[in-house]
Design a protein around this motif. Structure first.
Motif, mmCIF file in Angstrom:
data_model
loop_
_atom_site.group_PDB
_atom_site.id
_atom_site.type_symbol
_atom_site.label_atom_id
_atom_site.label_comp_id
_atom_site.label_asym_id
_atom_site.label_seq_id
_atom_site.Cartn_x
_atom_site.Cartn_y
_atom_site.Cartn_z
ATOM 1 N N ALA A 1 0.825 -1.207 0.000
ATOM 2 C CA ALA A 1 0.000 0.000 0.000
ATOM 3 C C ALA A 1 0.863 1.261 0.000
ATOM 4 N N GLN A 2 1.938 1.240 0.758
ATOM 5 C CA GLN A 2 2.809 2.412 0.822
ATOM 6 C C GLN A 2 3.409 2.727 -0.539
ATOM 7 N N GLU A 3 3.889 1.717 -1.231
ATOM 8 C CA GLU A 3 4.508 1.924 -2.538
ATOM 9 C C GLU A 3 3.544 2.560 -3.532
ATOM 10 N N ARG A 4 2.245 2.337 -3.343
ATOM 11 C CA ARG A 4 1.246 2.845 -4.284
ATOM 12 C C ARG A 4 0.512 4.068 -3.749
ATOM 13 N N GLY A 5 0.980 4.593 -2.627
ATOM 14 C CA GLY A 5 0.375 5.798 -2.068
ATOM 15 C C GLY A 5 -1.033 5.606 -1.577
ATOM 16 N N LEU A 6 -1.294 4.459 -0.929
ATOM 17 C CA LEU A 6 -2.613 4.180 -0.362
ATOM 18 C C LEU A 6 -2.494 4.107 1.155
ATOM 19 N N GLY A 7 -3.172 5.010 1.840
ATOM 20 C CA GLY A 7 -3.052 5.093 3.291
ATOM 21 C C GLY A 7 -4.295 4.622 4.013
ATOM 22 N N GLY A 8 -4.181 4.550 5.324
ATOM 23 C CA GLY A 8 -5.296 4.154 6.163
ATOM 24 C C GLY A 8 -5.021 2.950 7.025
ATOM 25 N N LEU A 9 -3.883 2.285 6.793
ATOM 26 C CA LEU A 9 -3.541 1.096 7.573
ATOM 27 C C LEU A 9 -2.268 1.288 8.395
ATOM 28 N N GLU A 10 -1.769 2.506 8.464
ATOM 29 C CA GLU A 10 -0.489 2.746 9.124
ATOM 30 C C GLU A 10 -0.482 2.302 10.577
ATOM 31 N N PHE A 11 -1.631 2.313 11.242
ATOM 32 C CA PHE A 11 -1.715 1.924 12.647
ATOM 33 C C PHE A 11 -1.361 0.456 12.875
ATOM 34 N N LEU A 12 -1.332 -0.338 11.816
ATOM 35 C CA LEU A 12 -1.001 -1.759 11.938
ATOM 36 C C LEU A 12 0.499 -2.024 11.920
ATOM 37 N N ALA B 1 -5.964 -10.888 11.369
ATOM 38 C CA ALA B 1 -6.244 -9.525 11.819
ATOM 39 C C ALA B 1 -7.717 -9.195 11.688
ATOM 40 N N ALA B 2 -8.381 -9.742 10.654
ATOM 41 C CA ALA B 2 -9.816 -9.518 10.501
ATOM 42 C C ALA B 2 -10.599 -10.255 11.588
ATOM 43 N N VAL B 3 -10.211 -11.491 11.867
ATOM 44 C CA VAL B 3 -10.896 -12.275 12.908
ATOM 45 C C VAL B 3 -10.802 -11.575 14.260
ATOM 46 N N MET B 4 -9.622 -11.010 14.551
ATOM 47 C CA MET B 4 -9.390 -10.363 15.845
ATOM 48 C C MET B 4 -9.709 -8.870 15.824
ATOM 49 N N ASN B 5 -10.108 -8.348 14.676
ATOM 50 C CA ASN B 5 -10.286 -6.908 14.529
ATOM 51 C C ASN B 5 -9.065 -6.186 15.108
ATOM 52 N N ALA B 6 -7.916 -6.562 14.585
ATOM 53 C CA ALA B 6 -6.646 -6.053 15.102
ATOM 54 C C ALA B 6 -6.583 -4.535 14.981
ATOM 55 N N GLY B 7 -5.920 -3.939 15.961
ATOM 56 C CA GLY B 7 -5.800 -2.494 15.918
ATOM 57 C C GLY B 7 -4.814 -1.972 16.936
ATOM 58 N N ALA B 8 -4.618 -0.681 16.902
ATOM 59 C CA ALA B 8 -3.723 0.005 17.834
ATOM 60 C C ALA B 8 -3.967 1.498 17.700
ATOM 61 N N TRP B 9 -3.593 2.222 18.746
ATOM 62 C CA TRP B 9 -3.658 3.689 18.725
ATOM 63 C C TRP B 9 -5.060 4.204 18.415
ATOM 64 N N GLY B 10 -6.073 3.488 18.912
ATOM 65 C CA GLY B 10 -7.449 3.936 18.736
ATOM 66 C C GLY B 10 -8.077 3.598 17.398
ATOM 67 N N GLU B 11 -7.385 2.837 16.549
ATOM 68 C CA GLU B 11 -7.932 2.432 15.257
ATOM 69 C C GLU B 11 -7.950 0.911 15.155
ATOM 70 N N ALA B 12 -8.817 0.388 14.291
ATOM 71 C CA ALA B 12 -8.919 -1.060 14.123
ATOM 72 C C ALA B 12 -9.233 -1.393 12.672
ATOM 73 N N LEU B 13 -8.858 -2.595 12.262
ATOM 74 C CA LEU B 13 -8.991 -3.009 10.872
ATOM 75 C C LEU B 13 -10.440 -3.024 10.408
ATOM 76 N N GLY B 14 -11.360 -3.369 11.306
ATOM 77 C CA GLY B 14 -12.760 -3.478 10.915
ATOM 78 C C GLY B 14 -13.303 -2.231 10.247
#
Length: 320
Positions: free
Chosen positions: A132-143, A153-166
């Motif tokens: 995603a970084q190489e193509r300039g697509l953001g929104g997952l940096e918290f992972l 990560a989807a099963v666990m709704n993984a996240g950090a810093w107040g954000e989550a994958l869901g």
């Protein structure tokens, strides 16, 4: 989805490994008997799987699940093994390993504000972030820094810093004994370390994510900032499963464990990390029994000190 528990042990596990019907069913994927699981987990403990199945495509995964349903075989899905504690005796069933063979990423569609990606479940989070970084697509940096797979990560709704994958999921592609289906985000319920809306027996095959175009330099700077924060507060160079306990409502498991004076508490080769109390680490030669005993001590002493009984975030596999 299987809860990963199995009452089989010893000779029964060996018996299942020898008589597993998959070996005579002409399934085209890779099969191995008595495969060590410790090297496939970040804690590096635990015994073998009676059978390890490694599908090379979603079609092979679909066929495999139909066969396991037909023969009534116990099974558990394994990704990167970053949130898993395997029993010392191992697991007396079939472990389905979803790895880079099921790790393809493709861009589906998009406009100036949003792009949709299809990511197979075996893709590592690190690989996805790099793509995603190489193509300039953001929104997952918290992972950044989370050593898991996209499916896990989807099963666990993984996240950090107040954000989550869901919050980024648009749909899930699921595979079960009866075939494939796609479930839109509106039919799913993501909550803290939890996903609902997937039927028992179904496995996530791919995740559809929505990401936003963002300058590459901005993405890199954000990831670098979050990675520095993670490294400053969490143990490095140790064997762990990440955060071991879920945070109770309105509080933090690490704070409760530290308040109970448990940093550095040890059982055999397992220890409560001094850098972050919510990390139970393999400090060298730990067994799964050591880690479970330490887990129970922490739960009992936190309950006695603070009145809160912590719930494990780490999944247990092979324990009766």
């Amino acid at each position: 989805m299987s809860d990963g528990r199995c009452g089989k042990a010893g000779a029964e596990c060996q018996d299942f490994a020898e008589r597993c019907p998959l070996f005579s069913a002409n399934w085209p994927g890779e099969l191995r008997r008595k495969e060590p699981l410790a090297p496939l987990t970040t804690l590096r403990v635990g015994g073998p799987a009676a059978v390890l199945a490694r599908p090379g495509s979603i079609a092979e995964l679909e066929t495999l699940l139909a066969l396991l349903e037909k023969y009534g075989c116990p099974r558990r899905v394994l990704g990167r093994g970053s949130n898993l504690l395997v029993a010392d005796r191992g697991y007396g069933g079939v472990v389905i390993l979803l790895d880079r063979r099921l790790g393809r990423i493709s861009r589906l569609e998009g406009d100036g504000a949003k792009w949709l990606l299809r990511v197979e479940a075996g893709c590592s989070l690190a690989a996805l972030l790099g793509w995603a970084q190489e193509r300039g697509l953001g929104g997952l940096e918290f992972l950044v820094g989370i050593p898991g797979s996209v499916g896990g990560a989807a099963v666990m709704n993984a996240g950090a810093w107040g954000e989550a994958l869901g919050a980024r999921v648009q749909a899930l592609e699921l595979v079960g004994p009866g075939g494939r289906r796609t479930v839109a985000a509106a039919e799913l319920r993501f909550s803290y370390r939890r996903l609902e809306g997937v039927d028992p027996g179904e496995v996530i095959a791919a995740v559809i994510l929505a990401l936003a175009p963002r300058p590459i330099a901005e993405i890199r700077a954000r990831m670098r900032q979050l990675l520095q924060k993670r490294r400053a507060s969490q143990p490095r160079g140790v064997l762990s499963a990440g955060s071991f306990f879920k945070n109770p409502p309105g509080d933090y498991a690490g704070r409760l464990i530290e308040a109970a004076g448990l940093k550095g508490l040890r059982v055999g080769g397992a220890m409560v990390a001094r850098e972050h109390a919510n990390f139970l680490i393999n400090d060298g030669g730990a067994t799964a029994a050591d880690l479970v005993a330490l887990m129970e001590q922490v739960r009992e002493r936190v309950a006695a000190h603070g009145g809160v009984r912590l719930e494990p975030e780490v999944h247990l596999l092979g324990f009766a």
